[in-house]
Design a protein around this motif. Structure first.
Motif, PDB file in Angstrom:
ATOM      1  N   ILE A 124      -9.280  29.713 -15.428  1.00  0.00           N
ATOM      2  CA  ILE A 124      -8.934  30.564 -14.293  1.00  0.00           C
ATOM      3  C   ILE A 124      -7.735  31.435 -14.657  1.00  0.00           C
ATOM      4  O   ILE A 124      -7.708  32.627 -14.381  1.00  0.00           O
ATOM      5  CB  ILE A 124      -8.656  29.701 -13.041  1.00  0.00           C
ATOM      6  CG1 ILE A 124      -9.973  29.083 -12.563  1.00  0.00           C
ATOM      7  CG2 ILE A 124      -8.035  30.543 -11.932  1.00  0.00           C
ATOM      8  CD1 ILE A 124      -9.832  28.106 -11.438  1.00  0.00           C
ATOM      9  N   ASP A 125      -6.754  30.840 -15.335  1.00  0.00           N
ATOM     10  CA  ASP A 125      -5.596  31.613 -15.782  1.00  0.00           C
ATOM     11  C   ASP A 125      -6.018  32.764 -16.673  1.00  0.00           C
ATOM     12  O   ASP A 125      -5.547  33.885 -16.526  1.00  0.00           O
ATOM     13  CB  ASP A 125      -4.621  30.715 -16.557  1.00  0.00           C
ATOM     14  CG  ASP A 125      -3.882  29.772 -15.627  1.00  0.00           C
ATOM     15  OD1 ASP A 125      -3.978  29.985 -14.396  1.00  0.00           O
ATOM     16  OD2 ASP A 125      -3.232  28.840 -16.116  1.00  0.00           O
ATOM     17  N   ALA A 126      -6.920  32.481 -17.596  1.00  0.00           N
ATOM     18  CA  ALA A 126      -7.367  33.508 -18.529  1.00  0.00           C
ATOM     19  C   ALA A 126      -8.092  34.631 -17.791  1.00  0.00           C
ATOM     20  O   ALA A 126      -7.917  35.809 -18.093  1.00  0.00           O
ATOM     21  CB  ALA A 126      -8.286  32.888 -19.575  1.00  0.00           C
ATOM     22  N   LEU A 127      -8.885  34.231 -16.798  1.00  0.00           N
ATOM     23  CA  LEU A 127      -9.628  35.202 -16.003  1.00  0.00           C
ATOM     24  C   LEU A 127      -8.671  36.097 -15.215  1.00  0.00           C
ATOM     25  O   LEU A 127      -8.831  37.318 -15.155  1.00  0.00           O
ATOM     26  CB  LEU A 127     -10.520  34.430 -15.019  1.00  0.00           C
ATOM     27  CG  LEU A 127     -11.869  35.048 -14.716  1.00  0.00           C
ATOM     28  CD1 LEU A 127     -12.739  34.968 -15.964  1.00  0.00           C
ATOM     29  CD2 LEU A 127     -12.530  34.298 -13.568  1.00  0.00           C
ATOM     30  N   GLU A 128      -7.673  35.460 -14.654  1.00  0.00           N
ATOM     31  CA  GLU A 128      -6.673  36.180 -13.869  1.00  0.00           C
ATOM     32  C   GLU A 128      -5.943  37.203 -14.748  1.00  0.00           C
ATOM     33  O   GLU A 128      -5.749  38.357 -14.367  1.00  0.00           O
ATOM     34  CB  GLU A 128      -5.685  35.166 -13.264  1.00  0.00           C
ATOM     35  CG  GLU A 128      -4.661  35.734 -12.312  1.00  0.00           C
ATOM     36  CD  GLU A 128      -5.288  36.615 -11.217  1.00  0.00           C
ATOM     37  OE1 GLU A 128      -4.647  37.620 -10.874  1.00  0.00           O
ATOM     38  OE2 GLU A 128      -6.406  36.305 -10.738  1.00  0.00           O
ATOM     39  N   LEU A 129      -5.595  36.785 -15.926  1.00  0.00           N
ATOM     40  CA  LEU A 129      -4.905  37.655 -16.872  1.00  0.00           C
ATOM     41  C   LEU A 129      -5.782  38.866 -17.198  1.00  0.00           C
ATOM     42  O   LEU A 129      -5.322  40.005 -17.244  1.00  0.00           O
ATOM     43  CB  LEU A 129      -4.599  36.879 -18.156  1.00  0.00           C
ATOM     44  CG  LEU A 129      -3.716  37.593 -19.169  1.00  0.00           C
ATOM     45  CD1 LEU A 129      -2.300  37.733 -18.615  1.00  0.00           C
ATOM     46  CD2 LEU A 129      -3.693  36.817 -20.487  1.00  0.00           C
ATOM     47  N   GLN A 130      -7.075  38.567 -17.380  1.00  0.00           N
ATOM     48  CA  GLN A 130      -8.001  39.643 -17.703  1.00  0.00           C
ATOM     49  C   GLN A 130      -8.107  40.629 -16.543  1.00  0.00           C
ATOM     50  O   GLN A 130      -8.098  41.842 -16.752  1.00  0.00           O
ATOM     51  CB  GLN A 130      -9.360  39.048 -18.019  1.00  0.00           C
ATOM     52  CG  GLN A 130     -10.187  39.946 -18.902  1.00  0.00           C
ATOM     53  CD  GLN A 130     -11.445  39.227 -19.360  1.00  0.00           C
ATOM     54  OE1 GLN A 130     -11.866  38.266 -18.730  1.00  0.00           O
ATOM     55  NE2 GLN A 130     -12.035  39.696 -20.432  1.00  0.00           N
ATOM     56  N   ASN A 131      -8.170  40.089 -15.330  1.00  0.00           N
ATOM     57  CA  ASN A 131      -8.218  40.954 -14.149  1.00  0.00           C
ATOM     58  C   ASN A 131      -7.009  41.865 -14.091  1.00  0.00           C
ATOM     59  O   ASN A 131      -7.124  43.056 -13.827  1.00  0.00           O
ATOM     60  CB  ASN A 131      -8.247  40.107 -12.876  1.00  0.00           C
ATOM     61  CG  ASN A 131      -9.643  39.580 -12.622  1.00  0.00           C
ATOM     62  OD1 ASN A 131     -10.611  40.127 -13.159  1.00  0.00           O
ATOM     63  ND2 ASN A 131      -9.747  38.537 -11.831  1.00  0.00           N
ATOM     64  N   GLN A 132      -5.852  41.250 -14.353  1.00  0.00           N
ATOM     65  CA  GLN A 132      -4.620  42.039 -14.303  1.00  0.00           C
ATOM     66  C   GLN A 132      -4.641  43.142 -15.342  1.00  0.00           C
ATOM     67  O   GLN A 132      -4.243  44.276 -15.077  1.00  0.00           O
ATOM     68  CB  GLN A 132      -3.414  41.131 -14.538  1.00  0.00           C
ATOM     69  CG  GLN A 132      -3.017  40.372 -13.285  1.00  0.00           C
ATOM     70  CD  GLN A 132      -1.911  39.390 -13.559  1.00  0.00           C
ATOM     71  OE1 GLN A 132      -1.334  39.400 -14.636  1.00  0.00           O
ATOM     72  NE2 GLN A 132      -1.625  38.547 -12.584  1.00  0.00           N
ATOM     73  N   MET A 133      -5.148  42.813 -16.524  1.00  0.00           N
ATOM     74  CA  MET A 133      -5.216  43.810 -17.582  1.00  0.00           C
ATOM     75  C   MET A 133      -6.190  44.916 -17.207  1.00  0.00           C
ATOM     76  O   MET A 133      -5.908  46.099 -17.413  1.00  0.00           O
ATOM     77  CB  MET A 133      -5.625  43.154 -18.895  1.00  0.00           C
ATOM     78  CG  MET A 133      -4.425  42.655 -19.680  1.00  0.00           C
ATOM     79  SD  MET A 133      -4.868  41.456 -20.924  1.00  0.00           S
ATOM     80  CE  MET A 133      -6.001  42.396 -21.906  1.00  0.00           C
ATOM     81  N   ASN A 134      -7.312  44.510 -16.631  1.00  0.00           N
ATOM     82  CA  ASN A 134      -8.282  45.518 -16.194  1.00  0.00           C
ATOM     83  C   ASN A 134      -7.657  46.453 -15.169  1.00  0.00           C
ATOM     84  O   ASN A 134      -7.829  47.668 -15.232  1.00  0.00           O
ATOM     85  CB  ASN A 134      -9.505  44.849 -15.577  1.00  0.00           C
ATOM     86  CG  ASN A 134     -10.379  44.228 -16.647  1.00  0.00           C
ATOM     87  OD1 ASN A 134     -10.208  44.531 -17.823  1.00  0.00           O
ATOM     88  ND2 ASN A 134     -11.287  43.379 -16.242  1.00  0.00           N
ATOM     89  N   ARG A 135      -6.938  45.848 -14.239  1.00  0.00           N
ATOM     90  CA  ARG A 135      -6.298  46.645 -13.201  1.00  0.00           C
ATOM     91  C   ARG A 135      -5.276  47.613 -13.813  1.00  0.00           C
ATOM     92  O   ARG A 135      -5.234  48.785 -13.477  1.00  0.00           O
ATOM     93  CB  ARG A 135      -5.618  45.720 -12.181  1.00  0.00           C
ATOM     94  CG  ARG A 135      -6.256  45.827 -10.812  1.00  0.00           C
ATOM     95  CD  ARG A 135      -5.654  44.838  -9.865  1.00  0.00           C
ATOM     96  NE  ARG A 135      -6.271  43.521 -10.007  1.00  0.00           N
ATOM     97  CZ  ARG A 135      -5.632  42.372  -9.904  1.00  0.00           C
ATOM     98  NH1 ARG A 135      -4.332  42.345  -9.672  1.00  0.00           N
ATOM     99  NH2 ARG A 135      -6.271  41.240 -10.007  1.00  0.00           N
ATOM    100  N   ALA A 136      -4.496  47.090 -14.755  1.00  0.00           N
ATOM    101  CA  ALA A 136      -3.484  47.908 -15.414  1.00  0.00           C
ATOM    102  C   ALA A 136      -4.145  49.061 -16.164  1.00  0.00           C
ATOM    103  O   ALA A 136      -3.713  50.208 -16.072  1.00  0.00           O
ATOM    104  CB  ALA A 136      -2.660  47.058 -16.362  1.00  0.00           C
ATOM    105  N   ASN A 137      -5.224  48.734 -16.853  1.00  0.00           N
ATOM    106  CA  ASN A 137      -5.938  49.778 -17.592  1.00  0.00           C
ATOM    107  C   ASN A 137      -6.483  50.840 -16.654  1.00  0.00           C
ATOM    108  O   ASN A 137      -6.437  52.026 -16.947  1.00  0.00           O
ATOM    109  CB  ASN A 137      -7.096  49.185 -18.382  1.00  0.00           C
ATOM    110  CG  ASN A 137      -6.597  48.500 -19.635  1.00  0.00           C
ATOM    111  OD1 ASN A 137      -5.495  48.789 -20.089  1.00  0.00           O
ATOM    112  ND2 ASN A 137      -7.389  47.608 -20.173  1.00  0.00           N
ATOM    113  N   ARG A 138      -6.981  50.375 -15.507  1.00  0.00           N
ATOM    114  CA  ARG A 138      -7.570  51.302 -14.558  1.00  0.00           C
ATOM    115  C   ARG A 138      -6.495  52.251 -14.039  1.00  0.00           C
ATOM    116  O   ARG A 138      -6.699  53.457 -13.964  1.00  0.00           O
ATOM    117  CB  ARG A 138      -8.228  50.529 -13.416  1.00  0.00           C
ATOM    118  CG  ARG A 138      -9.228  51.356 -12.659  1.00  0.00           C
ATOM    119  CD  ARG A 138     -10.216  50.504 -11.912  1.00  0.00           C
ATOM    120  NE  ARG A 138      -9.527  49.446 -11.177  1.00  0.00           N
ATOM    121  CZ  ARG A 138      -9.927  48.192 -11.164  1.00  0.00           C
ATOM    122  NH1 ARG A 138     -10.993  47.826 -11.820  1.00  0.00           N
ATOM    123  NH2 ARG A 138      -9.263  47.292 -10.470  1.00  0.00           N
ATOM    124  N   SER A 139      -5.346  51.691 -13.735  1.00  0.00           N
ATOM    125  CA  SER A 139      -4.325  52.575 -13.181  1.00  0.00           C
ATOM    126  C   SER A 139      -3.813  53.548 -14.244  1.00  0.00           C
ATOM    127  O   SER A 139      -3.511  54.691 -13.962  1.00  0.00           O
ATOM    128  CB  SER A 139      -3.186  51.773 -12.551  1.00  0.00           C
ATOM    129  OG  SER A 139      -2.447  51.151 -13.539  1.00  0.00           O
TER     130      SER A 139
END
Ligand SMILES: [Zn+2]
Ligand SMILES: [Zn+2]
Length: 172
Positions: A144-159
């Motif tokens: 779950i931690d890894a998934l969360e990190l990935q989400n955050q990275m995706n969000r950062a990339n998107r912005s």
């Protein structure tokens, strides 16, 4: 599944295994007394012997004072009952004990010393299950931690991507 009646060949070293009669459970185990000291459990036999409180004196006596051949534990073993490839599996969450298991007939093979090691790790089946649960939660937690990190990275990339678009199209 019933006990194998014939003497079987050891999946690790190829020697003929011996029957060791176990008083408490009334079953006979296949033990590699002339070769590697491995123990073979057919079907559901193992559940009579995996807990510390269960009596394995006959087995201990049979194995005592003998020198056993070393075997290559990384080798794929063939189930002597049904001929299928056995699969390496951790029986301990602490992951130090890997046994060979036949998914076809349910047989299990322990290299010399592995059964004792496993029995010593947990006093009861409940302890084992608790350890199993704890480690499963741990594993899921880190996923779950890894998934969360990935989400955050995706969000950062998107912005960052949106900012780039702004720059290109709107000159901001
Ligand atoms: Zn053997
Ligand atoms: Zn099998």
């Amino acid at each position: 599944m019933n006990d194998t009646i014939e003497n079987i060949t050891c999946p690790a070293c190829g020697k003929t295994m011996h029957k060791v009669y176990m008083q408490e459970s009334g079953s006979a185990l296949d033990v590699c007394l002339d070769g590697c000291g491995g123990i073979f459990f057919d079907g559901q036999e193992l559940k009579h012997f995996d807990e510390h409180s269960e009596n394995i004196d006959e087995l201990k006596n049979a194995l005592e004072g003998k020198n056993f051949e070393k075997t290559d534990e990384t080798q794929t073993r063939i189930c002597p009952v049904c001929g299928n490839n056995m699969v390496k599996n951790n029986v301990s969450i602490k992951k130090e004990i890997t046994i060979d298991e036949c998914y076809n007939c349910g047989s299990k093979f322990f290299d010399h010393g592995e059964l004792t090691k496993m029995r010593e790790q947990y006093a009861t089946e409940k302890d084992r299950q608790q350890d199993f649960l704890a480690s499963t939660y741990e594993e899921i937690g880190s996923k779950i931690d890894a998934l969360e990190l990935q989400n955050q990275m995706n969000r950062a990339n998107r912005s960052r991507f949106l900012k780039l678009l702004d720059k290109v199209f709107l000159g901001r």
